[in-house]
Design a protein around this motif. Sequence first.
Motif, PDB file in Angstrom:
ATOM      1  N   ILE A 195      -2.255  29.164   5.509  1.00 19.23           N
ATOM      2  CA  ILE A 195      -3.000  27.902   5.429  1.00 19.23           C
ATOM      3  C   ILE A 195      -2.415  27.051   4.307  1.00 19.23           C
ATOM      4  N   THR A 196      -2.290  25.738   4.561  1.00 18.72           N
ATOM      5  CA  THR A 196      -1.932  24.798   3.491  1.00 18.72           C
ATOM      6  C   THR A 196      -3.001  23.715   3.425  1.00 18.72           C
ATOM      7  N   LEU A 197      -3.187  23.160   2.246  1.00 21.51           N
ATOM      8  CA  LEU A 197      -4.132  22.071   2.040  1.00 21.51           C
ATOM      9  C   LEU A 197      -3.431  20.999   1.233  1.00 21.51           C
ATOM     10  N   HIS A 198      -3.454  19.765   1.747  1.00 18.34           N
ATOM     11  CA  HIS A 198      -2.822  18.632   1.071  1.00 18.34           C
ATOM     12  C   HIS A 198      -3.821  17.498   0.909  1.00 18.34           C
ATOM     13  N   GLU A 199      -3.650  16.736  -0.172  1.00 16.42           N
ATOM     14  CA  GLU A 199      -4.426  15.527  -0.399  1.00 16.42           C
ATOM     15  C   GLU A 199      -3.470  14.350  -0.384  1.00 16.42           C
ATOM     16  N   ILE A 200      -3.846  13.298   0.325  1.00 14.28           N
ATOM     17  CA  ILE A 200      -3.052  12.072   0.356  1.00 14.28           C
ATOM     18  C   ILE A 200      -3.885  10.984  -0.305  1.00 14.28           C
ATOM     19  N   ALA A 201      -3.343  10.392  -1.373  1.00 14.17           N
ATOM     20  CA  ALA A 201      -4.011   9.303  -2.080  1.00 14.17           C
ATOM     21  C   ALA A 201      -3.337   7.999  -1.670  1.00 14.17           C
ATOM     22  N   VAL A 202      -4.124   7.058  -1.200  1.00 10.64           N
ATOM     23  CA  VAL A 202      -3.624   5.748  -0.795  1.00 10.64           C
ATOM     24  C   VAL A 202      -4.070   4.740  -1.852  1.00 10.64           C
ATOM     25  N   VAL A 203      -3.107   4.030  -2.436  1.00 12.03           N
ATOM     26  CA  VAL A 203      -3.401   3.065  -3.493  1.00 12.03           C
ATOM     27  C   VAL A 203      -2.783   1.707  -3.161  1.00 12.03           C
ATOM     28  N   ASP A 204      -3.347   0.664  -3.768  1.00 13.18           N
ATOM     29  CA  ASP A 204      -2.785  -0.669  -3.588  1.00 13.18           C
ATOM     30  C   ASP A 204      -1.762  -0.949  -4.684  1.00 13.18           C
ATOM     31  N   SER A 205      -1.211  -2.146  -4.690  1.00 12.61           N
ATOM     32  CA  SER A 205      -0.135  -2.480  -5.629  1.00 12.61           C
ATOM     33  C   SER A 205      -0.584  -2.469  -7.087  1.00 12.61           C
ATOM     34  N   SER A 206      -1.902  -2.555  -7.344  1.00 18.93           N
ATOM     35  CA  SER A 206      -2.392  -2.481  -8.721  1.00 18.93           C
ATOM     36  C   SER A 206      -2.761  -1.060  -9.127  1.00 18.93           C
ATOM     37  N   GLY A 207      -2.623  -0.093  -8.192  1.00 17.84           N
ATOM     38  CA  GLY A 207      -2.922   1.303  -8.496  1.00 17.84           C
ATOM     39  C   GLY A 207      -4.347   1.725  -8.177  1.00 17.84           C
ATOM     40  N   SER A 208      -5.151   0.812  -7.629  1.00 19.09           N
ATOM     41  CA  SER A 208      -6.537   1.162  -7.261  1.00 19.09           C
ATOM     42  C   SER A 208      -6.534   2.019  -5.998  1.00 19.09           C
ATOM     43  N   ARG A 209      -7.298   3.095  -6.032  1.00 18.35           N
ATOM     44  CA  ARG A 209      -7.352   3.987  -4.871  1.00 18.35           C
ATOM     45  C   ARG A 209      -8.139   3.323  -3.746  1.00 18.35           C
ATOM     46  N   LEU A 210      -7.546   3.354  -2.561  1.00 19.79           N
ATOM     47  CA  LEU A 210      -8.165   2.784  -1.372  1.00 19.79           C
ATOM     48  C   LEU A 210      -8.750   3.867  -0.475  1.00 19.79           C
ATOM     49  N   SER A 211      -8.048   4.983  -0.366  1.00 17.04           N
ATOM     50  CA  SER A 211      -8.468   6.075   0.511  1.00 17.04           C
ATOM     51  C   SER A 211      -8.032   7.406  -0.072  1.00 17.04           C
ATOM     52  N   THR A 212      -8.796   8.430   0.272  1.00 13.74           N
ATOM     53  CA  THR A 212      -8.431   9.802  -0.047  1.00 13.74           C
ATOM     54  C   THR A 212      -8.496  10.592   1.248  1.00 13.74           C
TER      55      THR A 212
ATOM     56  N   VAL B  58       0.867  -1.184   0.000  1.00 10.59           N
ATOM     57  CA  VAL B  58       0.000   0.000   0.000  1.00 10.59           C
ATOM     58  C   VAL B  58       0.901   1.229   0.000  1.00 10.59           C
ATOM     59  N   THR B  59       0.601   2.191  -0.889  1.00  5.77           N
ATOM     60  CA  THR B  59       1.427   3.387  -1.037  1.00  5.77           C
ATOM     61  C   THR B  59       0.567   4.632  -0.864  1.00  5.77           C
ATOM     62  N   ALA B  60       1.104   5.617  -0.129  1.00  3.86           N
ATOM     63  CA  ALA B  60       0.415   6.898   0.044  1.00  3.86           C
ATOM     64  C   ALA B  60       1.249   7.990  -0.610  1.00  3.86           C
ATOM     65  N   THR B  61       0.593   8.857  -1.387  1.00  5.09           N
ATOM     66  CA  THR B  61       1.259   9.970  -2.057  1.00  5.09           C
ATOM     67  C   THR B  61       0.567  11.264  -1.656  1.00  5.09           C
ATOM     68  N   CYS B  62       1.368  12.205  -1.137  1.00  4.53           N
ATOM     69  CA  CYS B  62       0.849  13.489  -0.688  1.00  4.53           C
ATOM     70  C   CYS B  62       1.066  14.541  -1.773  1.00  4.53           C
ATOM     71  N   THR B  63       0.002  15.285  -2.101  1.00  4.06           N
ATOM     72  CA  THR B  63       0.059  16.346  -3.105  1.00  4.06           C
ATOM     73  C   THR B  63      -0.466  17.640  -2.498  1.00  4.06           C
ATOM     74  N   ALA B  64       0.280  18.708  -2.689  1.00  6.23           N
ATOM     75  CA  ALA B  64      -0.166  20.017  -2.215  1.00  6.23           C
ATOM     76  C   ALA B  64      -1.284  20.520  -3.118  1.00  6.23           C
ATOM     77  N   ILE B  65      -2.386  20.931  -2.511  1.00  5.46           N
ATOM     78  CA  ILE B  65      -3.506  21.524  -3.249  1.00  5.46           C
ATOM     79  C   ILE B  65      -3.383  23.044  -3.215  1.00  5.46           C
ATOM     80  N   SER B  66      -3.042  23.571  -2.042  1.00  5.81           N
ATOM     81  CA  SER B  66      -2.884  25.011  -1.870  1.00  5.81           C
ATOM     82  C   SER B  66      -1.788  25.264  -0.839  1.00  5.81           C
ATOM     83  N   LEU B  67      -0.844  26.135  -1.186  1.00  5.81           N
ATOM     84  CA  LEU B  67       0.252  26.491  -0.290  1.00  5.81           C
ATOM     85  C   LEU B  67       0.254  27.997  -0.089  1.00  5.81           C
ATOM     86  N   GLY B  68      -0.348  28.424   0.999  1.00  8.44           N
ATOM     87  CA  GLY B  68      -0.404  29.847   1.293  1.00  8.44           C
ATOM     88  C   GLY B  68       0.561  30.228   2.397  1.00  8.44           C
ATOM     89  N   LYS B  69       0.489  31.488   2.814  1.00  9.12           N
ATOM     90  CA  LYS B  69       1.353  31.964   3.896  1.00  9.12           C
ATOM     91  C   LYS B  69       0.787  31.643   5.272  1.00  9.12           C
TER      92      LYS B  69
END
Length: 76
Positions: free
Chosen positions: A45-62, A32-43
């Motif tokens: 407030i910041t907002l990040h999305e973490i996508a969790v996927v399995d070994s076949s690339g199917s999303r498990l969690s957001t 299982v792999t989690a990838t964090c992506t910045a959605i908004s980077l302010g002075k």
Amino acid sequence: FAANVWALPLDKFAVGIDINASHTKSATTGLVTATCTAISLGKTITLHEIAVVDSSGSRLSTIRITNLLRDRRSEK
């Protein structure tokens, strides 16, 4: 961690103020792999999305996390 990487050069630190997780599938085997992506980077407030996927690339969690950037105290 990602919010603090952004905050450090601004002489700030991140404090989580909101987190939301939606789990849509489960993994029973494999990697299982989690990838964090910045959605908004302010002075302030910041907002990040973490996508969790399995070994076949199917999303498990957001996961979305909002962080408040606070000023570091100066050492006296």
